[in-house]
Design a protein around this motif. Structure first.
Motif, short mmCIF file in Angstrom:
data_model
loop_
_atom_site.label_atom_id
_atom_site.label_comp_id
_atom_site.label_asym_id
_atom_site.label_seq_id
_atom_site.Cartn_x
_atom_site.Cartn_y
_atom_site.Cartn_z
N VAL A 117 165.35 -14.87 138.64
CA VAL A 117 165.86 -14.78 140.06
C VAL A 117 165.74 -13.20 140.14
CG1 VAL A 117 167.57 -16.05 140.39
CG2 VAL A 117 168.14 -13.50 138.91
N GLY A 118 165.30 -12.41 139.38
CA GLY A 118 164.72 -10.76 139.38
C GLY A 118 165.73 -10.50 140.20
N ASN A 119 167.07 -10.53 140.07
CA ASN A 119 168.18 -9.87 139.74
C ASN A 119 168.38 -9.87 139.43
OD1 ASN A 119 167.26 -8.61 142.54
ND2 ASN A 119 167.70 -10.94 143.44
N ASP A 135 164.46 -7.52 131.83
CA ASP A 135 163.33 -8.64 130.72
C ASP A 135 163.09 -9.72 131.48
OD1 ASP A 135 166.05 -9.27 129.41
OD2 ASP A 135 165.13 -8.93 127.46
N GLY A 136 164.64 -10.19 131.86
CA GLY A 136 163.88 -11.58 132.27
C GLY A 136 164.96 -12.78 131.03
N ASP A 157 152.20 -19.84 137.06
CA ASP A 157 151.21 -21.11 136.72
C ASP A 157 151.05 -20.94 137.92
OD1 ASP A 157 151.08 -21.10 133.58
OD2 ASP A 157 153.12 -22.16 134.10
N VAL A 158 151.55 -21.15 139.29
CA VAL A 158 150.83 -21.35 140.19
C VAL A 158 150.21 -20.12 141.23
CG1 VAL A 158 152.01 -22.44 142.85
CG2 VAL A 158 152.93 -22.55 141.12
N THR A 159 150.87 -18.95 141.26
CA THR A 159 150.44 -17.62 141.90
C THR A 159 150.01 -16.36 140.99
OG1 THR A 159 152.84 -16.76 142.59
CG2 THR A 159 151.51 -18.29 143.38
N LEU A 162 154.64 -12.73 137.97
CA LEU A 162 155.69 -12.61 136.75
C LEU A 162 156.74 -13.66 136.92
CD1 LEU A 162 153.95 -9.60 135.65
CD2 LEU A 162 153.21 -11.52 134.80
N CYS A 163 157.41 -14.71 136.82
CA CYS A 163 158.17 -15.22 137.07
C CYS A 163 157.97 -16.60 136.44
CB CYS A 163 158.71 -15.20 138.50
SG CYS A 163 159.51 -16.26 139.05
#
Length: 215
Positions: A87-89, A155-156, A189-191, A194-195
């Motif tokens: 989610v990055g949050n 750090d995710g 892998d799509v764009t 860094l997710c």
């Protein structure tokens, strides 16, 4: 006097029987259709027009209202992969992220959603039906299922509870749709984004995740 003309026998051009010609047209049409369909490569045969599964009781359905910003109602006619996101949050819950998607119907801030969100404690919320498109994976929105994962830190890295639920859900969906190891991908892998961050920066953890899904 003019030179005498020769009687030449006209050579017949061979003609394919009508039935054979029709068969050839049908075969070519099928091959071209497979080549141009989204995800129509080696793994593009997985689940075209397959009915979505009955979700198990460890998934909570809290579907978004239909709207053009997060749940457009567009049919997802084939499933050729599963895309993993974060989610990055840091520190936000599955419910908060689900409600953010729902709120886009009013705020119009952007277009975003996911089929599933997994919380820090391992809870799983389904936001979009599996026969509809979610706005999560760019040009792969139309042939993949998306899973967003919450995380406590910058750090995710996922909690063990989040990780276990992600493995369980991905394995369930991969089994139902007949997906292979190569069909489980990251947003990265799509764009190139860094997710999910931890799985991009730690390729060994990503490989281990796939091992756990297909063990």
């Amino acid at each position: 006097m003019s030179a005498p003309t020769r009687n030449r026998r006209r050579r017949r051009t061979p003609v394919l029987p009508i039935a054979a010609l029709l068969l050839l047209v049908l075969v070519l049409g099928f091959v071209l259709g497979r080549m141009t369909a989204p995800g129509g490569g080696a793994h593009g045969q997985n689940a075209a027009a397959k009915e979505p599964p009955q979700m198990p009781d460890w998934v909570t359905a809290d579907l978004l209202p239909q709207n053009k910003y997060s749940r457009p109602g567009t049919a997802l006619t084939q499933v050729n992969g599963i895309v993993i996101h974060y989610v990055g949050n840091p520190g936000t819950t599955a419910q908060q992220n689900r409600d953010y998607f729902a709120g886009l119907a009013t705020t119009h801030a952007t277009s975003a959603s996911s089929h599933f969100v997994i919380g820090i404690d391992g809870e799983i919320i389904q936001c979009v039906p599996l026969d509809e498109v979610a706005y999560c994976s760019n040009n792969r929105n139309y042939d993949t299922i998306s899973i967003e994962c919450c995380h406590p830190g910058e750090d995710g890295q996922f909690t063990q509870e989040t990780y276990d639920s992600l493995v369980r859900l991905t394995a369930f969906l991969a089994d139902y749709y007949g997906l292979e190891r190569a069909d489980i991908i990251r947003h990265y892998d799509v764009t190139g984004k860094l997710c999910p961050l931890y799985f991009v920066e730690h390729e060994d953890a990503w490989a281990q995740f796939k091992d756990d899904v297909f063990r």
